[in-house]
Design an enzyme around this catalytic site. Structure first.
Site, PDB file in Angstrom:
ATOM      1  N   ASP A  10     -15.915  29.569  13.833  1.00 42.69           N
ATOM      2  CA  ASP A  10     -15.260  28.419  14.452  1.00 42.69           C
ATOM      3  C   ASP A  10     -14.413  27.765  13.365  1.00 42.69           C
ATOM      4  OD1 ASP A  10     -14.727  26.333  16.372  1.00 42.69           O
ATOM      5  OD2 ASP A  10     -16.146  25.066  15.296  1.00 42.69           O
ATOM      6  N   SER A  11     -13.573  26.797  13.778  1.00 42.68           N
ATOM      7  CA  SER A  11     -12.812  26.056  12.772  1.00 42.68           C
ATOM      8  C   SER A  11     -13.746  25.264  11.859  1.00 42.68           C
ATOM      9  CB  SER A  11     -11.847  25.103  13.465  1.00 42.68           C
ATOM     10  OG  SER A  11     -12.559  24.232  14.306  1.00 42.68           O
ATOM     11  N   CYS A  73     -15.242  29.370  19.417  1.00 38.54           N
ATOM     12  CA  CYS A  73     -14.183  28.365  19.386  1.00 38.54           C
ATOM     13  C   CYS A  73     -13.240  28.669  20.549  1.00 38.54           C
ATOM     14  CB  CYS A  73     -13.446  28.464  18.052  1.00 38.54           C
ATOM     15  SG  CYS A  73     -11.972  27.441  17.922  1.00 38.54           S
ATOM     16  N   GLU A 149     -17.023  16.451  12.951  1.00 38.29           N
ATOM     17  CA  GLU A 149     -16.992  16.968  11.572  1.00 38.29           C
ATOM     18  C   GLU A 149     -17.501  15.925  10.582  1.00 38.29           C
ATOM     19  OE1 GLU A 149     -16.137  20.055  10.232  1.00 38.29           O
ATOM     20  OE2 GLU A 149     -16.085  20.790  12.298  1.00 38.29           O
ATOM     21  N   CYS A 181     -14.473  22.547  24.305  1.00 42.00           N
ATOM     22  CA  CYS A 181     -14.326  22.742  22.852  1.00 42.00           C
ATOM     23  C   CYS A 181     -15.748  22.754  22.320  1.00 42.00           C
ATOM     24  CB  CYS A 181     -13.535  21.584  22.248  1.00 42.00           C
ATOM     25  SG  CYS A 181     -13.627  21.464  20.443  1.00 42.00           S
ATOM     26  N   HIS A 183     -17.079  21.783  19.755  1.00 48.91           N
ATOM     27  CA  HIS A 183     -17.550  20.568  19.082  1.00 48.91           C
ATOM     28  C   HIS A 183     -18.139  19.556  20.082  1.00 48.91           C
ATOM     29  CE1 HIS A 183     -15.177  22.049  15.691  1.00 48.91           C
ATOM     30  NE2 HIS A 183     -15.718  21.105  14.941  1.00 48.91           N
TER      31      HIS A 183
HETATM   32  N1  DGL Z   1     -14.278  24.014  18.189  1.00 53.38           N
HETATM   33  C1  DGL Z   1     -12.973  24.388  18.541  1.00 53.38           C
HETATM   34  C2  DGL Z   1     -12.827  24.734  20.019  1.00 53.38           C
HETATM   35  O1  DGL Z   1     -13.783  25.133  20.645  1.00 53.38           O
HETATM   36  C3  DGL Z   1     -11.770  23.737  18.008  1.00 53.38           C
HETATM   37  C4  DGL Z   1     -11.733  22.441  17.351  1.00 53.38           C
HETATM   38  C5  DGL Z   1     -10.499  22.345  16.498  1.00 53.38           C
HETATM   39  O2  DGL Z   1     -10.511  22.952  15.415  1.00 53.38           O
HETATM   40  O3  DGL Z   1      -9.530  21.681  16.901  1.00 53.38           O
HETATM   41  O4  DGL Z   1     -11.750  24.662  20.570  1.00 53.38           O
END
Ligand code: DGL
Length: 258
Positions: A10-11, A73, A149, A181, A183
């Site tokens: 993931d990011s 992600c 984050e 997302c 997150h």
């Molecule tokens: N966790 C990521 C997603 O599912 C992306 C968050 C990001 O880096 O903007 O899209």
């Protein structure tokens, strides 16, 4: 059958919500998780840059001998999954906003799809909308991943941001909210607190892990019976030594709360 680990990326910390689900549902597997923390966020970047970064992440996981890749992600999946499936000889599993399961829920009203700008802009999401999006409203949510984050999972700042995104839709019934997302599952409590009681929040984590299990079984790549599993190696592009500790503690948060 093989004891080689499953790779996830993931990011940053978001995919740890998927990792927690995988540890619960496929506990015999071992995992290597790469968080590209030095390059967050993916969701506001040009797709060509997300593609480049995702490839670098995949290379790191391949160097660890991973037997399958989970792109944990939504943004990177939208950009890179199809291409990586053509290039790699191991299974590549992606995640997409769980609009299909949300659309199948009983009840009337809008389905709010919270996700990054990139996820909502690309053809993969448009195709999903065309099939299941009758009452769906895409809501791009810049800034939310940064809260996760930095460990802000509730409180005034998170609530103010969320109110800004949700308030324009709350004068009409909401059938469900899609957490598009990885997150956002960490913000479940904060998001729920702003919605009518009982509004379902739907994420794609369980479906993604089911698909991982299916693909491993199809390719005869499941860990053998008797393998203990559950080991996790964290990798990050960040140079800050605290990042690996934050990843571990996010996993504990996910296991306790999600
Ligand atoms: N966790 C990521 C997603 O599912 C992306 C968050 C990001 O880096 O903007 O899209």
């Amino acid at each position: 059958m093989t004891e080689r680990p499953v790779g996830m990326l993931d990011s940053g910390l978001g995919g740890i919500s998927v990792l927690a689900q995988a540890l619960r549902d496929l506990p015999r597997e071992d995992y290597v998780y790469f968080g590209d923390t030095a390059n967050i966020p993916y969701g506001d970047k040009d797709p060509s840059e997300v593609m480049r970064l995702t490839r670098l992440g995949v290379d790191k996981l391949m160097a660890h001998g991973c037997k399958a890749i989970v792109i944990a992600c939504n943004t990177a999946t939208s950009v890179a999954a199809e291409q990586l499936r053509k290039e790699l000889s191991i299974p590549v599993i992606g995640i997409e906003p769980a609009l299909k399961p949300a659309s199948l829920l009983p009840g009337e009203g809008q389905i709010l799809v919270l996700a990054t700008q990139v996820t909502l802009r690309l053809p993969k999401f448009h195709a999903l909308m065309a099939r299941y999006g009758d009452n769906a409203v895409p809501v791009p949510c810049s800034g939310l991943m940064e809260c996760v984050e930095s460990g802000l999972l509730e409180g005034e700042k998170v609530n103010d941001l969320l109110k800004g995104y949700l308030a324009p839709y709350l004068d009409k019934p909401v059938k469900a909210v899609v957490l598009g997302c990885t997150h956002y599952p960490f913000l479940r409590k904060a998001i729920s607190s702003l919605l009518p009681e009982g509004t379902p929040l739907v994420d794609g984590n369980a479906g993604t892990v089911r698909q991982l299990g299916r693909r491993l079984a199809e390719e005869d790549l499941l860990a053998p019976a008797g393998h203990t599993g559950g080991n996790v190696i964290f990798l990050t592009s960040s140079r800050d030594p605290a990042t690996l500790r934050r990843m571990q503690s996010m996993l504990e948060t996910a296991q306790a709360r999600l």
